[in-house]
Design a protein around this motif. Structure first.
Motif, short mmCIF file in Angstrom:
data_model
loop_
_atom_site.label_atom_id
_atom_site.label_comp_id
_atom_site.label_asym_id
_atom_site.label_seq_id
_atom_site.Cartn_x
_atom_site.Cartn_y
_atom_site.Cartn_z
N ARG A 251 0.83 -1.21 0.00
CA ARG A 251 0.00 0.00 0.00
C ARG A 251 0.86 1.26 0.00
O ARG A 251 0.54 2.25 -0.66
CB ARG A 251 -0.93 -0.01 1.21
CG ARG A 251 -1.89 1.17 1.25
CD ARG A 251 -2.86 1.03 2.39
NE ARG A 251 -3.81 2.13 2.42
CZ ARG A 251 -4.79 2.25 3.31
NH1 ARG A 251 -4.95 1.31 4.24
NH2 ARG A 251 -5.60 3.28 3.29
N ASN A 252 1.95 1.24 0.76
CA ASN A 252 2.83 2.41 0.81
C ASN A 252 3.84 2.41 -0.33
O ASN A 252 4.23 3.48 -0.82
CB ASN A 252 3.56 2.44 2.16
CG ASN A 252 2.63 2.76 3.32
OD1 ASN A 252 2.32 3.91 3.58
ND2 ASN A 252 2.18 1.72 4.01
N ALA A 253 4.28 1.24 -0.73
CA ALA A 253 5.28 1.18 -1.80
C ALA A 253 4.72 1.61 -3.15
O ALA A 253 5.46 2.08 -4.01
CB ALA A 253 5.85 -0.24 -1.90
N LEU A 254 3.41 1.45 -3.34
CA LEU A 254 2.81 1.77 -4.63
C LEU A 254 2.60 3.27 -4.85
O LEU A 254 2.24 3.67 -5.96
CB LEU A 254 1.48 1.04 -4.78
CG LEU A 254 1.58 -0.46 -5.06
CD1 LEU A 254 0.20 -1.08 -5.16
CD2 LEU A 254 2.37 -0.73 -6.33
N LEU A 255 2.79 4.09 -3.83
CA LEU A 255 2.60 5.53 -4.01
C LEU A 255 3.57 6.11 -5.05
O LEU A 255 3.13 6.74 -6.02
CB LEU A 255 2.74 6.25 -2.67
CG LEU A 255 1.59 6.04 -1.68
CD1 LEU A 255 1.91 6.68 -0.34
CD2 LEU A 255 0.30 6.61 -2.24
N PRO A 256 4.87 5.94 -4.90
CA PRO A 256 5.76 6.45 -5.97
C PRO A 256 5.61 5.70 -7.28
O PRO A 256 5.83 6.26 -8.36
CB PRO A 256 7.17 6.25 -5.38
CG PRO A 256 7.02 5.22 -4.33
CD PRO A 256 5.64 5.39 -3.77
N VAL A 257 5.22 4.43 -7.21
CA VAL A 257 5.01 3.66 -8.44
C VAL A 257 3.85 4.23 -9.23
O VAL A 257 3.91 4.32 -10.47
CB VAL A 257 4.78 2.17 -8.11
CG1 VAL A 257 4.50 1.38 -9.39
CG2 VAL A 257 5.98 1.58 -7.40
N SER A 258 2.78 4.63 -8.54
CA SER A 258 1.62 5.20 -9.25
C SER A 258 1.99 6.49 -9.95
O SER A 258 1.52 6.76 -11.07
CB SER A 258 0.48 5.43 -8.26
OG SER A 258 0.84 6.41 -7.29
N THR A 259 2.83 7.30 -9.31
CA THR A 259 3.30 8.53 -9.97
C THR A 259 4.11 8.20 -11.22
O THR A 259 3.94 8.83 -12.27
CB THR A 259 4.15 9.35 -9.00
OG1 THR A 259 3.39 9.65 -7.84
CG2 THR A 259 4.61 10.65 -9.65
N THR A 260 4.97 7.21 -11.11
CA THR A 260 5.78 6.79 -12.27
C THR A 260 4.90 6.29 -13.40
O THR A 260 5.14 6.61 -14.58
CB THR A 260 6.77 5.69 -11.84
OG1 THR A 260 7.60 6.18 -10.80
CG2 THR A 260 7.63 5.25 -13.01
N ILE A 261 3.88 5.53 -13.06
CA ILE A 261 2.97 5.01 -14.09
C ILE A 261 2.27 6.15 -14.81
O ILE A 261 2.12 6.14 -16.04
CB ILE A 261 1.95 4.04 -13.46
CG1 ILE A 261 2.66 2.77 -12.97
CG2 ILE A 261 0.85 3.69 -14.46
CD1 ILE A 261 1.77 1.85 -12.18
N GLY A 262 1.84 7.16 -14.05
CA GLY A 262 1.19 8.31 -14.68
C GLY A 262 2.10 9.05 -15.63
O GLY A 262 1.70 9.43 -16.74
N LEU A 263 3.34 9.26 -15.23
CA LEU A 263 4.30 9.93 -16.09
C LEU A 263 4.58 9.10 -17.35
O LEU A 263 4.71 9.65 -18.45
CB LEU A 263 5.60 10.19 -15.33
CG LEU A 263 5.50 11.19 -14.17
CD1 LEU A 263 6.81 11.22 -13.40
CD2 LEU A 263 5.16 12.57 -14.69
N GLN A 264 4.69 7.79 -17.17
CA GLN A 264 4.94 6.93 -18.32
C GLN A 264 3.75 6.89 -19.27
O GLN A 264 3.92 6.77 -20.48
CB GLN A 264 5.29 5.52 -17.84
CG GLN A 264 6.63 5.40 -17.14
CD GLN A 264 7.77 5.84 -18.03
OE1 GLN A 264 7.88 5.43 -19.17
NE2 GLN A 264 8.63 6.70 -17.49
#
Length: 334
Positions: free
Chosen positions: A253-266
């Motif tokens: 749940r906490n690790a996916l926060l920066p991952v979600s930002t990366t996915i949006g940028l990609q």
């Protein structure tokens, strides 16, 4: 939340104005003459002057820019110098192909990248970790066009498993209400058309999704490793919670926060950067049309398409910011 969204939207206007100015200046600095590119080598000076008057290229640059802004405010992006087609219509005609390719490439990257990154973090220092890190590094450094030609040669030409180019077999009499060929086949019940469109999409999606896949693997791995060393995770272990509960409620749940930002940028980057992939596989999308427009110095198409993509990129990142703010309310104060 409304104030947060309003602040983000307020930033879009100056960004688009600055992009319009930079784009206008950059196009005028390109070598060549759009009128001569349109008329060919046998162009006469009379014909060149006529084209310049028709599109306003004979006016001072500041007047051309003000006219462009005036048309932009009215939603009029002009017509293509090469084809004569309205720029908005050209974009809407080709955008579904780019969306379909970007969604497929990003979906492949997310579905494979997050599990691989998590497993690499769980088995840090092991063979899977070394393999995933090495593969992700390879995915970043290999050029997209080279990977596209390699996939095409191996799976389409040598093995004959997948089509070499296009979005669908031209012999199929398929219905396309949305322009998204796979979705159209599902909506209309034309399952053979949907399957054929999906087969045409596999290789381009693999080529386009390679770099996002590598980035998501590395970001997920680093984020999971960081969260696993946090105090609240150690506290959860001390309380006797099961590993599954700790992974689900605390780590992921906490690790996916920066991952979600990366996915949006990609996601925004894929919509803007599918030029080479669409050209290699002849997908007739926005990227391929932009490539042709650059070769012919088609100013209206280049200006209109880049601005369209910039707006879409801004909208995608706004949605990412909103989702991030919903997950982590602290983001609204930044």
């Amino acid at each position: 939340m409304i104030a947060f969204v309003a602040r983000r939207l307020a930033l879009v206007v100056p960004v688009l104005f600055g992009l319009s100015l930079l784009l206008f200046v950059w196009l005028r600095l390109l070598p060549g003459d759009p009128a001569r590119a349109l008329l060919g080598e046998q162009a006469t000076q009379e014909g060149i002057d006529r084209v310049n008057r028709l599109y306003g290229f004979d006016r001072p640059l500041h007047e051309q820019f003000l006219l462009f802004l005036g048309r932009l405010a009215r939603g009029d992006l002009g017509s293509s110098i090469r084809t004569g087609q309205n720029v908005v219509d050209s974009f809407l005609e080709r955008f579904p192909a780019t969306v379909e390719l970007a969604v497929a490439g990003l979906g492949l990257a997310v579905l494979a990248g997050i599990p691989l990154g998590y497993l690499a973090a769980r088995r840090r220092g092991g063979p899977l970790d070394h393999l995933s890190v090495g593969a992700s590094l390879l995915g970043v450094v290999v050029p997209v066009f080279f990977l596209a030609y390699l996939l095409k040669y191996v799976f389409a030409i040598r093995l004959g498993w997948l089509p070499t180019a296009g979005r669908q077999d031209v012999r199929l009499d398929a219905t396309h209400p949305t322009g998204l060929y796979v979705l159209d086949g599902v909506l209309t019940g034309e399952w053979d058309a949907a399957w054929d469109a999906l087969r045409h999409l596999i290789l381009p999606a693999m080529a386009l999704g390679a770099i996002p896949l590598a980035i998501i693997v590395r970001i997920t791995r680093a984020s999971v490793l960081e969260v696993m060393n946090e105090d609240f995770v150690r506290t959860a272990r001390a309380k006797g919670l099961t590993r599954a509960v700790i992974r689900r409620r605390h780590v992921m749940r906490n690790a996916l926060l920066p991952v979600s930002t990366t996915i949006g940028l990609q996601a925004g980057a894929l919509l803007a950067g599918a030029v080479l992939t669409e050209t290699v596989f002849a997908l007739n999308g926005v990227g391929e049309f932009l490539f042709t427009a650059v070769n012919h110095l088609d100013y209206p198409v280049l200006q209109g398409f880049v601005l369209f993509i910039a707006v879409i990129y801004a909208v995608v990142n706004l949605l990412v910011d909103v989702s991030y703010a919903v997950i982590d309310p602290r983001a609204r104060q930044r």
